[in-house]
Scaffold this motif. Structure first.
Motif, PDB file in Angstrom:
ATOM      1  N   GLU A 247      -6.200   3.926 -37.003  1.00 46.13           N
ATOM      2  CA  GLU A 247      -5.935   5.340 -37.266  1.00 46.13           C
ATOM      3  C   GLU A 247      -7.229   6.087 -36.983  1.00 46.13           C
ATOM      4  N   VAL A 248      -7.159   7.139 -36.191  1.00 43.55           N
ATOM      5  CA  VAL A 248      -8.367   7.821 -35.735  1.00 43.55           C
ATOM      6  C   VAL A 248      -8.520   9.178 -36.407  1.00 43.55           C
ATOM      7  N   TYR A 256     -12.112  11.251 -30.795  1.00 45.13           N
ATOM      8  CA  TYR A 256     -11.330  10.610 -31.858  1.00 45.13           C
ATOM      9  C   TYR A 256     -11.702   9.132 -31.916  1.00 45.13           C
ATOM     10  N   ARG A 257     -12.132   8.679 -33.108  1.00 41.53           N
ATOM     11  CA  ARG A 257     -12.566   7.294 -33.265  1.00 41.53           C
ATOM     12  C   ARG A 257     -11.941   6.670 -34.505  1.00 41.53           C
ATOM     13  N   ASP A 258     -12.097   5.364 -34.571  1.00 40.57           N
ATOM     14  CA  ASP A 258     -11.549   4.586 -35.677  1.00 40.57           C
ATOM     15  C   ASP A 258     -12.085   5.129 -37.005  1.00 40.57           C
ATOM     16  N   ALA A 259     -11.205   5.678 -37.821  1.00 39.80           N
ATOM     17  CA  ALA A 259     -11.637   6.299 -39.080  1.00 39.80           C
ATOM     18  C   ALA A 259     -12.219   5.273 -40.035  1.00 39.80           C
ATOM     19  N   LEU A 260     -11.646   4.081 -40.083  1.00 37.99           N
ATOM     20  CA  LEU A 260     -12.140   3.049 -40.988  1.00 37.99           C
ATOM     21  C   LEU A 260     -13.504   2.535 -40.525  1.00 37.99           C
ATOM     22  N   ASN A 406     -16.370  -0.514 -30.023  1.00 41.66           N
ATOM     23  CA  ASN A 406     -15.118  -0.941 -30.646  1.00 41.66           C
ATOM     24  C   ASN A 406     -14.289   0.224 -31.154  1.00 41.66           C
ATOM     25  N   SER A 407     -14.733   1.457 -30.874  1.00 42.73           N
ATOM     26  CA  SER A 407     -14.044   2.608 -31.443  1.00 42.73           C
ATOM     27  C   SER A 407     -12.728   2.885 -30.775  1.00 42.73           C
TER      28      SER A 407
END
Length: 407
Positions: A247-248, A256-260, A406-407
């Motif tokens: 989830e970004v 937009y990147r990996d929120a976690l 890794n994003s």
């Protein structure tokens, strides 16, 4: 065996000395001549040393191969295996040399050359033709630069078969082994193995296994190659079974990147998911599971967006999964959108009627168009702030080094 050990050491020393101090001289040829003379003068064969012995003189004659329809069934599988293995071996040798010379390598050209060579061998009573690792290494070590070296080598072999075979009788087999060892040693490189370990440990493991299995099963190199292919396919399937899913949220640079991964806020009412990989039977279930689990953690979710820009291939199972998950979202009362499908993926989804099932107003080529539609439709009912502004979690200082990859 002392005489064989002595001859091996003598050949190795001569090859190394010629290569180091007189590189312009044909060191391999001189080594062969010297050791052959030494073997003849010292009675090397009588002392138990292995020599080449009698070599049949003359060139192979033209003979049209006999055709028997009953043999076709028996030959199809072996012939296919030989063709495949010979191409793998030849192309591997070519790549090893091309990596040193920085020459352009064409797999199509290699196949054409091998095909023509095998056609000629078929009518000249020859064996199936392939690239030889040891022969290529010897030619490269001797200074060969172009394909004309093979022409010269062929002419010399022809002359030797016609007139010089008696002189080869006393040539020690140990000399031939020394020539191959010295030539092949120059092609052994540890640095690429270390580099592959840094890039992907799976590749390093495959290279290590193939290297050891080919040595173990020698001279049946095909067994090592088959094991390597099987392991490579297994690793490929394993890697594609679990593509990156996230989830970004909006990052500080506007992407937009990996929120976690980057420690950013998300929304309870709107979620933008990104899937990075092809969508086919191996991983379709994985994507479905991740979507269901992600939605289960958001009981107030009203809108879900799936970004599939990274999907380059989709099969029947993947398309059926998208249909099933869209129906599941509809039954759960969640508005489901898909953004940025590639042209060929979109064409597949149109042909299968997926566009009609989900509605063309739920598929967008740009994310901002999808977000604008959702804002117009839901207004303040959904929280889209995490996609508009960078909202890092408290006490989070994301790094941009390895995480960007890794994003």
């Amino acid at each position: 065996h002392a005489p064989t050990l002595f001859m091996s050491i003598l050949a190795l020393m001569l090859l190394i000395l010629f290569k180091r101090f007189t590189p312009k001289l044909p060191g391999i040829l001189l080594t062969v001549v010297i050791t052959t003379i030494v073997a003849w003068l010292t009675g090397y064969q009588d002392k138990g040393g292995a020599v080449v012995g009698v070599v049949p003189a003359g060139l192979p004659a033209f003979a049209w191969p006999e055709y028997d329809s009953t043999h076709i069934k028996d030959l199809m599988l072996p012939a296919g295996m030989i063709a495949f293995l010979s191409f793998v071996e030849a192309f591997s040798v070519a790549k090893a040399v091309a990596s040193k010379t920085r020459q352009r390598l064409s797999a199509d050209q290699e196949m054409v050359g091998k095909g023509l060579a095998n056609l000629v061998a078929g009518v000249m009573q020859g064996y199936p033709v392939s690239g030889s690792f040891s022969r290529t290494a010897i030619a490269f070590d001797a200074g060969a630069k172009t394909g004309f070296a093979a022409v010269v080598s062929g002419i010399i072999v022809g002359i030797t078969l016609l007139f010089l075979t008696p002189w080869m009788y006393h040539l020690p087999v140990a000399t031939l082994a020394a020539v191959i060892i010295v030539a092949v040693a120059s092609l052994i490189q540890i640095a690429p193995l270390i580099h592959s370990w840094k890039v992907n440990r799976h590749d390093c493991f495959v290279a290590f296994v193939v290297f050891n299995t080919t040595i173990y099963f020698a001279p049946h190199l095909e067994k090592g190659v088959y094991i390597g292919i099987a392991i490579s396919l297994a690793f490929y399937i394993y890697r594609t079974m679990r593509p990156h899913f996230a989830e970004v949220s909006r990052y500080a640079d506007g992407t937009y990147r990996d929120a976690l991964l980057f420690g950013m806020h998300t929304s309870d009412t709107l979620a933008l998911f990104r899937y990075d990989g092809d969508l086919y039977f191996v991983n379709a279930g994985y994507l479905e599971k991740r979507l269901v689990n992600a939605v289960a953690n958001k009981p107030e979710l009203k809108v879900a967006i799936l970004d599939i820009e990274a999907v380059d291939q989709i099969d029947t199972t993947g398309e059926e999964m998208l249909t099933h998950i869209s129906e599941w979202f509809r039954e759960a009362g969640i508005d489901f959108y898909i953004t940025r499908p590639k042209f060929k993926v979109a064409q597949v989804l149109k042909r299968t009627g997926f566009y009609d099932k989900i509605g063309e107003d739920h598929i967008f080529s740009r994310r901002r168009d999808a977000l604008a539609t959702i804002i117009h439709k839901y207004g303040d009912l959904v929280d889209m702030e995490h996609l508009t502004y960078h909202l890092p979690l408290e006490n989070t200082l994301p790094e941009t080094g390895n995480k960007q990859e890794n994003s």
